[in-house]
Design an enzyme around this catalytic site. Structure first.
Site, PDB file in Angstrom:
ATOM      1  N   GLY A 122       0.852  -1.194   0.000  1.00 10.29           N
ATOM      2  CA  GLY A 122       0.000   0.000   0.000  1.00 10.29           C
ATOM      3  C   GLY A 122       0.884   1.240   0.000  1.00 10.29           C
ATOM      4  O   GLY A 122       1.845   1.320   0.774  1.00 10.29           O
ATOM      5  N   GLY A 190      24.045  -8.381  20.775  1.00  9.40           N
ATOM      6  CA  GLY A 190      22.901  -7.729  21.423  1.00  9.40           C
ATOM      7  C   GLY A 190      22.242  -8.657  22.419  1.00  9.40           C
ATOM      8  O   GLY A 190      21.700  -9.694  22.034  1.00  9.40           O
ATOM      9  N   ILE A 194      15.402 -10.294  21.824  1.00  7.88           N
ATOM     10  CA  ILE A 194      15.549 -11.329  20.777  1.00  7.88           C
ATOM     11  C   ILE A 194      16.808 -12.170  21.041  1.00  7.88           C
ATOM     12  O   ILE A 194      16.772 -13.399  20.962  1.00  7.88           O
ATOM     13  CB  ILE A 194      15.617 -10.693  19.369  1.00  7.88           C
ATOM     14  N   GLU A 213      27.543  -7.876  23.964  1.00  6.23           N
ATOM     15  CA  GLU A 213      26.633  -6.753  24.244  1.00  6.23           C
ATOM     16  C   GLU A 213      27.444  -5.463  24.424  1.00  6.23           C
ATOM     17  O   GLU A 213      28.441  -5.443  25.150  1.00  6.23           O
ATOM     18  CB  GLU A 213      25.828  -7.081  25.516  1.00  6.23           C
ATOM     19  N   SER A 283      20.962  -8.950  16.769  1.00 10.15           N
ATOM     20  CA  SER A 283      19.680  -8.509  17.361  1.00 10.15           C
ATOM     21  C   SER A 283      19.967  -7.267  18.190  1.00 10.15           C
ATOM     22  O   SER A 283      20.116  -7.334  19.402  1.00 10.15           O
ATOM     23  CB  SER A 283      19.083  -9.635  18.199  1.00 10.15           C
ATOM     24  N   ASP A 326       4.731  -0.475  15.865  1.00 10.05           N
ATOM     25  CA  ASP A 326       6.194  -0.329  15.804  1.00 10.05           C
ATOM     26  C   ASP A 326       6.631   0.849  14.940  1.00 10.05           C
ATOM     27  O   ASP A 326       7.773   1.309  15.072  1.00 10.05           O
ATOM     28  CB  ASP A 326       6.825  -1.599  15.203  1.00 10.05           C
ATOM     29  N   HIS A 458      -4.614 -21.781  46.659  1.00 12.75           N
ATOM     30  CA  HIS A 458      -3.477 -22.546  47.161  1.00 12.75           C
ATOM     31  C   HIS A 458      -3.549 -23.968  46.640  1.00 12.75           C
ATOM     32  O   HIS A 458      -4.612 -24.561  46.660  1.00 12.75           O
ATOM     33  CB  HIS A 458      -3.494 -22.579  48.695  1.00 12.75           C
TER      34      HIS A 458
HETATM   35  P1  FAD Z   1       4.168  -5.609  12.239  1.00 18.22           P
HETATM   36  O1  FAD Z   1       3.770  -6.792  13.013  1.00 18.22           O
HETATM   37  O2  FAD Z   1       5.587  -5.476  11.831  1.00 18.22           O
HETATM   38  O3  FAD Z   1       3.246  -5.625  10.923  1.00 18.22           O
HETATM   39  C1  FAD Z   1       3.383  -4.717   9.900  1.00 18.22           C
HETATM   40  C2  FAD Z   1       2.838  -5.324   8.631  1.00 18.22           C
HETATM   41  O4  FAD Z   1       2.764  -4.304   7.637  1.00 18.22           O
HETATM   42  C3  FAD Z   1       3.710  -6.428   8.040  1.00 18.22           C
HETATM   43  O5  FAD Z   1       2.898  -7.501   7.650  1.00 18.22           O
HETATM   44  C4  FAD Z   1       4.343  -5.772   6.821  1.00 18.22           C
HETATM   45  O6  FAD Z   1       4.611  -6.686   5.772  1.00 18.22           O
HETATM   46  C5  FAD Z   1       3.234  -4.823   6.410  1.00 18.22           C
HETATM   47  N1  FAD Z   1       3.678  -3.686   5.599  1.00 18.22           N
HETATM   48  C6  FAD Z   1       4.728  -2.847   5.810  1.00 18.22           C
HETATM   49  N2  FAD Z   1       4.740  -1.874   4.873  1.00 18.22           N
HETATM   50  C7  FAD Z   1       3.677  -2.114   4.064  1.00 18.22           C
HETATM   51  C8  FAD Z   1       3.144  -1.451   2.940  1.00 18.22           C
HETATM   52  N3  FAD Z   1       3.679  -0.325   2.448  1.00 18.22           N
HETATM   53  N4  FAD Z   1       2.047  -1.987   2.336  1.00 18.22           N
HETATM   54  C9  FAD Z   1       1.477  -3.122   2.819  1.00 18.22           C
HETATM   55  N5  FAD Z   1       1.933  -3.768   3.893  1.00 18.22           N
HETATM   56  C10 FAD Z   1       3.007  -3.270   4.511  1.00 18.22           C
HETATM   57  N6  FAD Z   1       6.128  -8.499  20.910  1.00 18.22           N
HETATM   58  C11 FAD Z   1       5.417  -8.920  21.972  1.00 18.22           C
HETATM   59  O7  FAD Z   1       4.572  -8.168  22.479  1.00 18.22           O
HETATM   60  N7  FAD Z   1       5.594 -10.179  22.501  1.00 18.22           N
HETATM   61  C12 FAD Z   1       6.505 -11.028  21.984  1.00 18.22           C
HETATM   62  O8  FAD Z   1       6.652 -12.150  22.472  1.00 18.22           O
HETATM   63  C13 FAD Z   1       7.276 -10.604  20.879  1.00 18.22           C
HETATM   64  N8  FAD Z   1       8.185 -11.431  20.334  1.00 18.22           N
HETATM   65  C14 FAD Z   1       8.907 -11.002  19.260  1.00 18.22           C
HETATM   66  C15 FAD Z   1       9.872 -11.857  18.741  1.00 18.22           C
HETATM   67  C16 FAD Z   1      10.630 -11.456  17.666  1.00 18.22           C
HETATM   68  C17 FAD Z   1      11.677 -12.388  17.103  1.00 18.22           C
HETATM   69  C18 FAD Z   1      10.404 -10.176  17.066  1.00 18.22           C
HETATM   70  C19 FAD Z   1      11.186  -9.732  15.859  1.00 18.22           C
HETATM   71  C20 FAD Z   1       9.443  -9.322  17.581  1.00 18.22           C
HETATM   72  C21 FAD Z   1       8.699  -9.724  18.692  1.00 18.22           C
HETATM   73  N9  FAD Z   1       7.750  -8.887  19.273  1.00 18.22           N
HETATM   74  C22 FAD Z   1       7.041  -9.309  20.353  1.00 18.22           C
HETATM   75  C23 FAD Z   1       7.479  -7.542  18.737  1.00 18.22           C
HETATM   76  C24 FAD Z   1       6.217  -7.578  17.852  1.00 18.22           C
HETATM   77  O9  FAD Z   1       6.400  -8.528  16.828  1.00 18.22           O
HETATM   78  C25 FAD Z   1       5.950  -6.199  17.264  1.00 18.22           C
HETATM   79  O10 FAD Z   1       5.909  -5.242  18.301  1.00 18.22           O
HETATM   80  C26 FAD Z   1       4.618  -6.204  16.535  1.00 18.22           C
HETATM   81  O11 FAD Z   1       4.615  -7.136  15.495  1.00 18.22           O
HETATM   82  C27 FAD Z   1       4.313  -4.814  15.972  1.00 18.22           C
HETATM   83  O12 FAD Z   1       3.088  -4.844  15.319  1.00 18.22           O
HETATM   84  P2  FAD Z   1       2.772  -3.861  14.110  1.00 18.22           P
HETATM   85  O13 FAD Z   1       1.371  -4.156  13.715  1.00 18.22           O
HETATM   86  O14 FAD Z   1       3.118  -2.485  14.496  1.00 18.22           O
HETATM   87  O15 FAD Z   1       3.779  -4.250  12.950  1.00 18.22           O
HETATM   88  P1  NAI Z   2      16.543  -4.808  22.059  1.00 17.29           P
HETATM   89  O1  NAI Z   2      16.390  -3.349  21.986  1.00 17.29           O
HETATM   90  O2  NAI Z   2      15.686  -5.589  22.980  1.00 17.29           O
HETATM   91  O3  NAI Z   2      18.048  -5.175  22.426  1.00 17.29           O
HETATM   92  C1  NAI Z   2      19.115  -4.760  21.634  1.00 17.29           C
HETATM   93  C2  NAI Z   2      20.395  -4.947  22.413  1.00 17.29           C
HETATM   94  O4  NAI Z   2      21.474  -4.776  21.526  1.00 17.29           O
HETATM   95  C3  NAI Z   2      20.558  -3.920  23.532  1.00 17.29           C
HETATM   96  O5  NAI Z   2      20.948  -4.568  24.713  1.00 17.29           O
HETATM   97  C4  NAI Z   2      21.614  -2.985  22.992  1.00 17.29           C
HETATM   98  O6  NAI Z   2      22.407  -2.399  24.006  1.00 17.29           O
HETATM   99  C5  NAI Z   2      22.445  -3.939  22.141  1.00 17.29           C
HETATM  100  N1  NAI Z   2      23.185  -3.281  21.069  1.00 17.29           N
HETATM  101  C6  NAI Z   2      22.780  -2.269  20.274  1.00 17.29           C
HETATM  102  N2  NAI Z   2      23.749  -1.964  19.380  1.00 17.29           N
HETATM  103  C7  NAI Z   2      24.770  -2.816  19.616  1.00 17.29           C
HETATM  104  C8  NAI Z   2      26.044  -3.000  19.014  1.00 17.29           C
HETATM  105  N3  NAI Z   2      26.452  -2.268  17.989  1.00 17.29           N
HETATM  106  N4  NAI Z   2      26.846  -3.965  19.513  1.00 17.29           N
HETATM  107  C9  NAI Z   2      26.446  -4.746  20.539  1.00 17.29           C
HETATM  108  N5  NAI Z   2      25.247  -4.610  21.151  1.00 17.29           N
HETATM  109  C10 NAI Z   2      24.422  -3.664  20.692  1.00 17.29           C
HETATM  110  O7  NAI Z   2      16.379  -5.298  20.551  1.00 17.29           O
HETATM  111  P2  NAI Z   2      16.084  -6.726  19.923  1.00 17.29           P
HETATM  112  O8  NAI Z   2      16.511  -7.825  20.834  1.00 17.29           O
HETATM  113  O9  NAI Z   2      16.627  -6.659  18.553  1.00 17.29           O
HETATM  114  O10 NAI Z   2      14.517  -6.751  19.862  1.00 17.29           O
HETATM  115  C11 NAI Z   2      13.831  -5.700  19.190  1.00 17.29           C
HETATM  116  C12 NAI Z   2      12.514  -5.455  19.841  1.00 17.29           C
HETATM  117  O11 NAI Z   2      11.602  -6.468  19.498  1.00 17.29           O
HETATM  118  C13 NAI Z   2      12.536  -5.463  21.360  1.00 17.29           C
HETATM  119  O12 NAI Z   2      12.989  -4.260  21.901  1.00 17.29           O
HETATM  120  C14 NAI Z   2      11.109  -5.684  21.667  1.00 17.29           C
HETATM  121  O13 NAI Z   2      10.422  -4.468  21.570  1.00 17.29           O
HETATM  122  C15 NAI Z   2      10.670  -6.617  20.552  1.00 17.29           C
HETATM  123  N6  NAI Z   2      10.659  -7.999  21.043  1.00 17.29           N
HETATM  124  C16 NAI Z   2       9.831  -8.313  22.075  1.00 17.29           C
HETATM  125  C17 NAI Z   2       9.807  -9.576  22.588  1.00 17.29           C
HETATM  126  C18 NAI Z   2       8.937  -9.868  23.743  1.00 17.29           C
HETATM  127  O14 NAI Z   2       8.092  -9.057  24.058  1.00 17.29           O
HETATM  128  N7  NAI Z   2       9.090 -11.012  24.406  1.00 17.29           N
HETATM  129  C19 NAI Z   2      10.641 -10.652  22.031  1.00 17.29           C
HETATM  130  C20 NAI Z   2      11.508 -10.194  20.981  1.00 17.29           C
HETATM  131  C21 NAI Z   2      11.482  -8.925  20.502  1.00 17.29           C
END
Ligand code: FAD
Ligand code: NAI
Length: 479
Positions: A122, A190, A194, A213, A283, A326, A458
């Site tokens: 989009g 990192g 993640i 880190e 990450s 995000d 409990h």
């Molecule tokens: P997204 O989920 O990124 O969705 C955006 C969508 O928009 C995608 O499908 C993309 O393809 C689409 N899009 C982008 N641009 C366009 C365009 N121009 N036209 C059409 N479509 C488009 N958060 C948690 O709360 N709990 C967790 O356990 C957790 N685990 C995570 C684990 C990992 C490995 C990662 C990477 C993230 C994790 N997160 C977790 C973070 C979570 O995934 C994001 O915060 C969340 O997905 C954000 O939702 P969103 O709708 O903003 O964007």
């Molecule tokens: P993060 O922000 O959680 O952690 C990134 C880490 O990398 C930090 O500790 C930072 O100090 C370090 N870092 C940054 N630059 C660096 C460098 N050049 N060299 C070495 N270390 C460096 O980011 P991450 O793990 O990539 O996850 C992204 C986001 O996705 C999270 O912040 C979270 O919002 C979301 N997420 C949420 C999950 C959950 O809710 N369980 C699970 C996974 C992701």
């Protein structure tokens, strides 16, 4: 002829698909556009969260934890397992099935709520009389016009300069969730959410994991007491953790058939080091997705990080254009994106949608799990806010002992005078579930005394929450 909608949502991640459903519930004619493709090129709504984030990571965390339990802890229960082995491709296949179930579930929800779904990219074309013109790319290009547009395009992994993700050797979350065997040596740059979750998966499945880190402190955003406990446990589990490093050159290597990655870095003492690994996960945070949106065509403003600039109500600089999840400021969490999606749909309908940013919970799904809501102790100290603290260890909880999972504690922070709960921090079994009670309590502005006086079943882990609330007033009963 372009199709006319009340609301066009760009992106079907947790922010976008939930905004679309809520807007449809409120009686609007809604379109949702998403470009994510499954392995066959078909639509895969659900965004990062469903496809390469929350859901697949939790599926692999579960599978790998089962293996860890069978390999190391079943014997404590008198269960002896012989010939234990891992079938990683099957594990990955199961994860893919779980993802597909979620994709299909969202397509079903769109149908049920009469949301028109468009598969493709989009992008803004122009602002006109009837609203905003949005082009849908892909196999069936179309033009839609919407009175309101909600941008929910999410985020992507941030790479390091000179070390582009090839998803074979240098992995983002996408490659880290798709390995078909455990690497012998895995490097992780990192030690954030993640790094710890994916590092845990592959360590449990046999990888020797080294985490590099940049920050000198481990999990700096987490309550210090919890972070210290977590660091101790992860190191005991075998994760090698190096803090305060400076990453230098990253090179992929090839010796005969063997490939790998070499990471040059300076350690905390300033000494030059090299880490040689089979695979490397990078990450280090995520960047907002605004490429391809053609934001310039309508003058949509971004901030210096490339995130869409919004106010507290998710309003952008353009009338009737909103942005959630995000792609805007605030924590990158699926439930934060969802809350914003609901609130925006309700504001479009003239209602008073609201997100309480003070009560958004965080969970890290490692073992033990780490969960928190509200302020950390170091933040309260820095603010100079007088507080009382109370904590209770799981070792003193009957259910935790029965489970054989006694690591960690629950910690309450409450205002010194009013006793209002200011923060709750948990490290231990099912912290992800236990934190909900604290979120509810804080949303209702409860005091620690309120939780201490509520009857908890409990034996349950939730008794540790009650006891930690009692500890604020120094009157735990079981410790
Ligand atoms: P997204 O989920 O990124 O969705 C955006 C969508 O928009 C995608 O499908 C993309 O393809 C689409 N899009 C982008 N641009 C366009 C365009 N121009 N036209 C059409 N479509 C488009 N958060 C948690 O709360 N709990 C967790 O356990 C957790 N685990 C995570 C684990 C990992 C490995 C990662 C990477 C993230 C994790 N997160 C977790 C973070 C979570 O995934 C994001 O915060 C969340 O997905 C954000 O939702 P969103 O709708 O903003 O964007
Ligand atoms: P993060 O922000 O959680 O952690 C990134 C880490 O990398 C930090 O500790 C930072 O100090 C370090 N870092 C940054 N630059 C660096 C460098 N050049 N060299 C070495 N270390 C460096 O980011 P991450 O793990 O990539 O996850 C992204 C986001 O996705 C999270 O912040 C979270 O919002 C979301 N997420 C949420 C999950 C959950 O809710 N369980 C699970 C996974 C992701």
């Amino acid at each position: 002829m372009s199709q006319q909608f009340d609301v066009i949502v760009i992106g079907a991640g947790p922010g976008g698909y939930i905004a679309a459903i809520r807007a449809a519930q409120l009686g609007f004619k809604v379109a949702c556009i998403d470009e994510w493709k499954n392995a066959k090129g078909g639509p895969a709504p659900g965004g990062t969260c469903t496809n390469v984030g929350c859901i697949p990571s939790k599926a692999l965390l579960q599978s790998s934890e089962h293996y860890e339990q069978a390999a190391h802890h079943f014997a404590d229960h008198g269960i002896n397992v012989e010939g234990l082995s891992i079938d990683v491709p099957k594990m990955i296949g199961r994860k893919d099935t779980v993802v597909k179930q979620n994709n299909d579930g969202i397509l079903y929800l769109f149908k049920k709520n009469k949301v028109s779904f468009f598969h493709g990219r989009g992008s803004f074309v122009k602002a006109g009389e009837g609203g905003y013109e949005v082009a849908v790319g892909g196999e069936k290009p179309e033009t839609l016009v919407g009175k309101h547009v909600v941008v929910a395009t999410g985020s992507s992994a941030r790479g390091l300069p000179g070390a582009a993700f090839d998803e074979k050797l240098i992995l983002s979350n996408e490659g880290a969730l798709a390995l078909t065997e455990a690497p012998k040596k895995l490097g992780v740059i990192g030690s954030g959410v993640i790094g710890l979750e994916m590092g845990s998966v592959w360590r449990r499945l046999g990888a020797e994991v080294t985490v590099l880190e940049a920050m000198p402190t481990f999990l700096a955003a987490v309550d210090e007491q919890v972070a210290k406990e977590a660091q101790k446990v992860f190191i005991k589990q075998g994760i090698k953790l190096q803090l305060g490093v400076k990453i230098g050159e990253i090179k992929t290597t090839k010796k005969g058939k063997a490939t790998g990655v070499s990471v040059a870095y300076t350690d905390a003492s300033g000494a030059a080091q090299t880490l040689e690994v089979d695979k490397l996960i990078v990450s280090i945070g995520r960047v907002p997705n605004t490429n391809g949106l053609n934001a310039e065509a309508v003058g949509l403003k971004l901030d210096e990080r490339g995130a869409i600039l919004v106010d507290d109500d998710c309003k952008t600089n353009l009338p009737n254009v909103w942005a959630v999840g995000d792609v805007v400021r605030g924590p990158m969490l699926a439930h934060k994106a969802e809350e914003e999606g609901v609130a925006v749909a309700e504001r479009i309908a003239g209602q008073h949608g609201h997100v309480d940013f003070n009560t958004i919970p965080w969970v890290i799904y490692t073992s033990p799990e780490i969960a928190w809501v509200g302020k950390t102790e170091q933040a309260l100290k820095a603010e100079g806010r007088p507080y009382k603290a109370g904590s209770f260890p799981f070792i003193a909880n009957g259910r935790a002992r029965a489970l054989g999972d006694t690591t960690g504690f629950v910690k309450f922070l409450a205002d010194e005078k009013t006793d209002e709960i200011l923060g709750v921090h948990i490290i231990g079994p099912f912290a992800s579930e236990l934190i909900s009670e604290a979120v509810v309590a804080m949303s209702f502005k409860a005091s620690a005394e309120d939780i201490a006086r509520i009857c908890h079943a409990h034996p349950s882990l939730s008794e540790a929450t009650k006891e930690a609330a009692l500890a604020v007033d120094k009157r735990t009963l079981n410790f």
